[in-house]
Scaffold this active site. Structure first.
Site, mmCIF file in Angstrom:
data_model
loop_
_atom_site.group_PDB
_atom_site.id
_atom_site.type_symbol
_atom_site.label_atom_id
_atom_site.label_comp_id
_atom_site.label_asym_id
_atom_site.label_seq_id
_atom_site.Cartn_x
_atom_site.Cartn_y
_atom_site.Cartn_z
ATOM 1 N N SER A 1 39.843 44.991 41.135
ATOM 2 C CA SER A 1 40.533 44.472 42.309
ATOM 3 C C SER A 1 40.675 45.598 43.320
ATOM 4 C CB SER A 1 41.927 43.971 41.901
ATOM 5 O OG SER A 1 42.748 43.825 43.047
ATOM 6 N N HIS B 1 32.738 42.536 43.764
ATOM 7 C CA HIS B 1 32.133 42.019 44.994
ATOM 8 C C HIS B 1 30.603 42.117 44.918
ATOM 9 C CE1 HIS B 1 36.114 43.516 46.680
ATOM 10 N NE2 HIS B 1 36.121 42.259 47.056
HETATM 11 P P1 AMP Z 1 38.592 39.805 48.226
HETATM 12 O O1 AMP Z 1 37.883 40.902 48.917
HETATM 13 O O2 AMP Z 1 39.652 40.261 47.286
HETATM 14 O O3 AMP Z 1 39.055 38.716 49.168
HETATM 15 O O4 AMP Z 1 37.524 39.105 47.289
HETATM 16 C C1 AMP Z 1 36.308 38.623 47.790
HETATM 17 C C2 AMP Z 1 35.599 37.860 46.703
HETATM 18 O O5 AMP Z 1 35.378 38.718 45.593
HETATM 19 C C3 AMP Z 1 36.424 36.659 46.181
HETATM 20 O O6 AMP Z 1 35.535 35.580 45.953
HETATM 21 C C4 AMP Z 1 36.988 37.197 44.898
HETATM 22 O O7 AMP Z 1 37.279 36.200 43.943
HETATM 23 C C5 AMP Z 1 35.857 38.082 44.418
HETATM 24 N N1 AMP Z 1 36.313 39.081 43.441
HETATM 25 C C6 AMP Z 1 37.363 39.927 43.563
HETATM 26 N N2 AMP Z 1 37.502 40.667 42.438
HETATM 27 C C7 AMP Z 1 36.511 40.270 41.602
HETATM 28 C C8 AMP Z 1 36.121 40.647 40.289
HETATM 29 N N3 AMP Z 1 36.768 41.588 39.595
HETATM 30 N N4 AMP Z 1 35.063 40.023 39.721
HETATM 31 C C9 AMP Z 1 34.384 39.058 40.398
HETATM 32 N N5 AMP Z 1 34.702 38.663 41.646
HETATM 33 C C10 AMP Z 1 35.751 39.256 42.238
#
Ligand code: AMP
Length: 283
Positions: free
Chosen positions: A185, A37
């Site tokens: 993640s 993030h």
């Molecule tokens: P989330 O909080 O899981 O909804 O993710 C928010 C944003 O962070 C989304 O655009 C995801 O694709 C991105 N994201 C999540 N994990 C990663 C990662 N390991 N590397 C880069 N971006 C990420």
């Protein structure tokens, strides 16, 4: 860093920014932030004057209520991390402020959401595209950054922006991985001690297939078999799909001609993880 939860306050803040001609960068998240993030926040900072991050665990994108209930939350820690990154505004809407009791308008990107994650998690992408459209309307960003980690989601948002003429640019953020290769993640915290090394097999499988692709293997079934071979090394892994898909329309390919994505989803000791890798230019 300012934190705003109320829609009316956010609107006032945005009106003031727009009046000043400020270029707004936006990173929507569900919180429990990690380096992935934060890498998106840094990308947003690099191409805008003010950065807004939202944290909202969007109920409509969870097809499994258990998964929603178990989604990790730590707002004080997230807040500290964003402050360190010199984010300008943290937007933390409540469920009620985004979805009133009479909510009935949905955004659906018909084709791109059909297969893969869309088939495995019915309604998931409808929830994602709807909340992202809502957030775009509220925040009115000039640029929004999304991670390649969720590749199908990224393509769906790109398509939605193009189809519905949102006046903004989407920037792609490369997947950030732990030192050993596991894609970061928010769900990784749910991995048991035994599951953590097993989870590593996902990225190892992808890397191995990419090496084989670079050495000339263009047959999708063979590339998937390379990944499957890694996934079978642990009884804790229950693969859901491993596919080679077209970068643009996400259709499953039999042969890689130009560029493609190798995508996978698997349960690791009950925790559902996804990952993907590019086959092509950088392979
Ligand atoms: P989330 O909080 O899981 O909804 O993710 C928010 C944003 O962070 C989304 O655009 C995801 O694709 C991105 N994201 C999540 N994990 C990663 C990662 N390991 N590397 C880069 N971006 C990420």
């Amino acid at each position: 860093m300012l934190t705003i939860a109320k829609t009316s306050e956010l609107r006032q803040y945005i009106v003031a920014l727009k009046r000043q001609g400020v270029r707004v960068g936006f990173v929507p998240t569900m919180g429990y932030l990690h380096e992935g993030h934060l890498s998106l926040v840094r990308l947003a900072k690099g191409c805008s004057d003010k950065v807004i991050v939202s944290i909202f665990v969007n109920p409509t994108q969870f097809n499994d209520p258990q998964d929603y209930a178990k989604y990790p939350i730590d707002l004080p820690r997230d807040s500290r991390l964003l402050e360190q990154e010199q984010v300008d505004l943290l937007y933390t809407p409540s469920r009620e402020s985004l979805y009133g009791s009479d909510f009935q308008s949905w955004v659906e990107v018909a084709e791109l959401c059909r297969e893969h994650e869309g088939a495995a998690r019915p309604g998931h992408f409808r929830g994602v595209s709807t909340v992202v459209a809502m957030l775009f309307n509220l925040v009115q960003p000039d640029v929004a950054v999304f991670g390649e980690k969720d590749f199908q989601q990224l393509r769906i948002i790109e398509q939605m922006v193009e189809d519905l003429k949102f006046p903004l640019e989407i920037v792609r953020g490369p997947t950030v991985r732990e030192a050993d290769g596991l894609a970061m993640s928010s769900r990784n915290v749910r991995l048991s001690k035994a599951a953590r090394p097993a989870a590593l097999l996902l990225s190892q499988g992808l890397f191995s297939a990419r090496t084989s692709f670079a050495a000339g293997q263009k047959n999708a079934a063979r590339l998937c078999a390379t990944v499957q071979d890694f996934l079978e090394r642990s009884s804790l892994i229950n693969p859901e799909y491993v596919r080679v898909v077209d970068e643009q329309d996400l259709k499953t390919l039999e042969l890689v001609k130009d560029r493609a994505r190798l995508i996978l989803a698997a349960f690791v000791d009950g925790v559902r993880l996804i990952d993907n890798i590019e086959l092509g230019a950088r392979a």
